[in-house]
Design an enzyme around this catalytic site. Structure first.
Site, PDB file in Angstrom:
ATOM      1  CG  ASP A   1      -0.106   0.109   2.666  1.00  8.37           C
ATOM      2  OD1 ASP A   1       0.827  -0.110   2.443  1.00  8.37           O
ATOM      3  OD2 ASP A   1      -0.795  -0.051   3.536  1.00  8.37           O
ATOM      4  N   GLY A   2       2.295   1.290  -0.014  1.00 12.13           N
ATOM      5  CA  GLY A   2       3.067   2.384  -0.233  1.00 12.13           C
ATOM      6  C   GLY A   2       3.697   2.751   1.196  1.00 12.13           C
TER       7      GLY A   2
ATOM      8  NE  ARG B   1      11.906  26.051  -1.207  1.00 15.17           N
ATOM      9  CZ  ARG B   1      11.966  25.837  -2.692  1.00 15.17           C
ATOM     10  NH1 ARG B   1      12.215  26.716  -3.712  1.00 15.17           N
ATOM     11  NH2 ARG B   1      11.552  24.595  -2.820  1.00 15.17           N
ATOM     12  CD  GLN B   2       4.548  28.101   4.269  1.00 14.36           C
ATOM     13  OE1 GLN B   2       4.840  28.205   2.859  1.00 14.36           O
ATOM     14  NE2 GLN B   2       3.896  29.192   4.758  1.00 14.36           N
TER      15      GLN B   2
ATOM     16  CG  HIS C   1      15.653  29.186   2.518  1.00 14.49           C
ATOM     17  ND1 HIS C   1      15.965  29.520   1.458  1.00 14.49           N
ATOM     18  CD2 HIS C   1      14.451  30.118   2.570  1.00 14.49           C
ATOM     19  CE1 HIS C   1      15.441  30.758   1.132  1.00 14.49           C
ATOM     20  NE2 HIS C   1      14.731  30.755   1.685  1.00 14.49           N
TER      21      HIS C   1
ATOM     22  CG  ASP D   1      17.619  35.475  -3.254  1.00 13.12           C
ATOM     23  OD1 ASP D   1      18.617  35.217  -2.669  1.00 13.12           O
ATOM     24  OD2 ASP D   1      16.940  34.514  -3.762  1.00 13.12           O
TER      25      ASP D   1
ATOM     26  CE  LYS E   1      14.149  34.989  -5.440  1.00  9.80           C
ATOM     27  NZ  LYS E   1      14.624  33.670  -5.312  1.00  9.80           N
TER      28      LYS E   1
ATOM     29  NE  ARG F   1      10.025  32.397  -5.255  1.00  5.51           N
ATOM     30  CZ  ARG F   1      10.746  31.559  -6.325  1.00  5.51           C
ATOM     31  NH1 ARG F   1       9.704  31.394  -7.189  1.00  5.51           N
ATOM     32  NH2 ARG F   1      11.778  31.247  -6.425  1.00  5.51           N
TER      33      ARG F   1
ATOM     34  CG  ASP G   1      19.919  30.735  -4.708  1.00  9.59           C
ATOM     35  OD1 ASP G   1      19.889  31.093  -3.458  1.00  9.59           O
ATOM     36  OD2 ASP G   1      18.908  31.147  -5.420  1.00  9.59           O
TER      37      ASP G   1
HETATM   38  C1  R5P Z   1      14.889  31.199  -2.465  1.00  8.88           C
HETATM   39  O1  R5P Z   1      14.895  32.469  -1.803  1.00  8.88           O
HETATM   40  C2  R5P Z   1      16.214  30.490  -2.697  1.00  8.88           C
HETATM   41  O2  R5P Z   1      17.014  30.848  -1.940  1.00  8.88           O
HETATM   42  C3  R5P Z   1      16.211  30.116  -4.057  1.00  8.88           C
HETATM   43  O3  R5P Z   1      16.407  31.414  -4.723  1.00  8.88           O
HETATM   44  C4  R5P Z   1      14.779  29.554  -4.705  1.00  8.88           C
HETATM   45  O4  R5P Z   1      14.298  28.722  -4.040  1.00  8.88           O
HETATM   46  C5  R5P Z   1      15.124  28.937  -6.155  1.00  8.88           C
HETATM   47  O5  R5P Z   1      14.086  28.667  -6.683  1.00  8.88           O
HETATM   48  P1  R5P Z   1      13.754  28.564  -8.302  1.00  8.88           P
HETATM   49  O6  R5P Z   1      15.003  27.825  -8.716  1.00  8.88           O
HETATM   50  O7  R5P Z   1      12.351  28.023  -8.346  1.00  8.88           O
HETATM   51  O8  R5P Z   1      13.636  30.045  -8.769  1.00  8.88           O
END
Ligand code: R5P
Length: 319
Positions: free
Chosen positions: A44-45, A123-124, A156, A194, A217, A219, A243
């Site tokens: 079932d995974g 990232r959240q 992050h 960024d 940057k 988003r 990055d």
């Molecule tokens: C966000 O601030 C991270 O440091 C990366 O810049 C970001 O997650 C990169 O995501 P993507 O490749 O989708 O632009």
């Protein structure tokens, strides 16, 4: 946590479904033994994990290191189950229905270190509107219940884990990435795409001894970003964009466009975590001359080992 290392016992580096290659390298760096734990899926995974009977004694040494990613979602479950099985073995709880082997042994106490090459959900890290889950903290809350110390590679935003009730070592692969770029690219200029990547990218520039700048940057959504135009002194230069991670590749592609418009001769992309989601690699192929990334996640472009950075963190937790 300070765990003393017994000279008479070789401590193990453990891995389950993920991180086997890193565990092997980490064990070699630290002079430890690599043990592959059993891991498979029920029809079932659902995940099944087991400490092999012949390795139970090794796991009861003074400290053990588990390498495991919290990505994708199945990686979180895998990590929690592995830590549960390891903790039972270390507590001496071996009771089983088949009555195989000893059922109870002494509790050997704390000493389980979780080393996470790629921390999923990083990232959240903020609640942007009421009711949202701050996922990075919730995941940490679960993990901190199951181990005695954590090492995380290029998280992050490390501040999201402030105040956790166990030692956490934040380590970075930027020294190894700088080394890779120095030997294989010879950049004149390092660009942070960024503000969030400034400290990592400027570290790489400092280690190589070349120029540095950053972009601002915004988003718009998961697939769309915009950079504020900025004059960069990159005409005729070899530039590496550094990055923490590349996901869709949008950030790198847009930064590369800005660099090309301003006359950059070559543009390279470097990061710790190569997620490369949804066709990112083919998109990047049209925008950059080379990709440099660690093996924190299995990916076809991995050319830098994550093990040395993790070894630095484990070394700090274990004396
Ligand atoms: C966000 O601030 C991270 O440091 C990366 O810049 C970001 O997650 C990169 O995501 P993507 O490749 O989708 O632009």
């Amino acid at each position: 946590m300070k765990v003393s290392r017994s000279p008479s016992f070789q401590m193990p580096v453990l891995s389950g479904a993920s991180g086997g290659n890193i565990a092997e390298s980490l064990a070699a760096i630290l002079g430890m033994e690599h043990i592959q734990l059993e891991s498979r899926r029920f029809p079932d995974g659902e995940a099944y994990v087991k400490v092999p009977s012949e390795d139970i004694e090794s796991l009861r040494s003074e400290a053990t290191v588990l390498i495991s990613n919290t990505y994708p979602d199945s990686g979180i479950m895998q990590t929690v189950l592995l830590l549960g099985a390891i903790n039972d073995v270390r507590r001496g709880d071996l009771a089983n229905l088949k009555g195989e082997g000893e059922q109870r042994m002494d509790d050997v106490g704390p000493g389980v270190i979780l080393a996470i090459p790629y921390y999923g959900y990083a990232r959240q890290d903020k609640r942007f509107s009421p009711g949202e889950a701050v996922s990075a903290r919730i995941i940490a809350g679960v993990l901190t219940e199951c181990c005695d110390g954590i090492v995380i590679l290029d998280l992050h935003a490390p501040e999201v884990l402030d105040g956790m009730n166990l030692p956490i070592e934040f380590v970075s692969s930027m020294p190894e990435i700088a080394d890779r770029l120095r030997k294989n690219v010879g950049p004149d200029f390092i660009l942070s795409p960024d503000k969030g990547a400034i400290s990592r990218a400027s570290e790489v520039a400092g280690l190589i001894g070349c120029e540095f700048s950053y972009l601002e940057k915004t988003r718009i959504d998961a697939h769309t970003i915009e950079h504020t135009p900025k004059d960069l002194d990159v005409s005729g230069k070899v530039v590496a964009i550094v990055d923490d991670m590349i996901s869709t590749g949008g950030t790198i592609c847009r930064a590369s466009d800005a660099l090309r418009r301003q006359g950059a001769k070559e543009v390279h992309a470097a990061c710790t975590h190569g997620l490369f989601t949804g066709g990112a690699l083919s998109r990047l192929a049209n925008h950059v001359d080379g990709i440099h990334t660690t093996d924190s996640l299995p990916n076809p472009r991995a050319n830098v080992s994550a093990a040395p950075a993790l070894a630095r963190g484990v070394g700090k937790l274990i004396e």
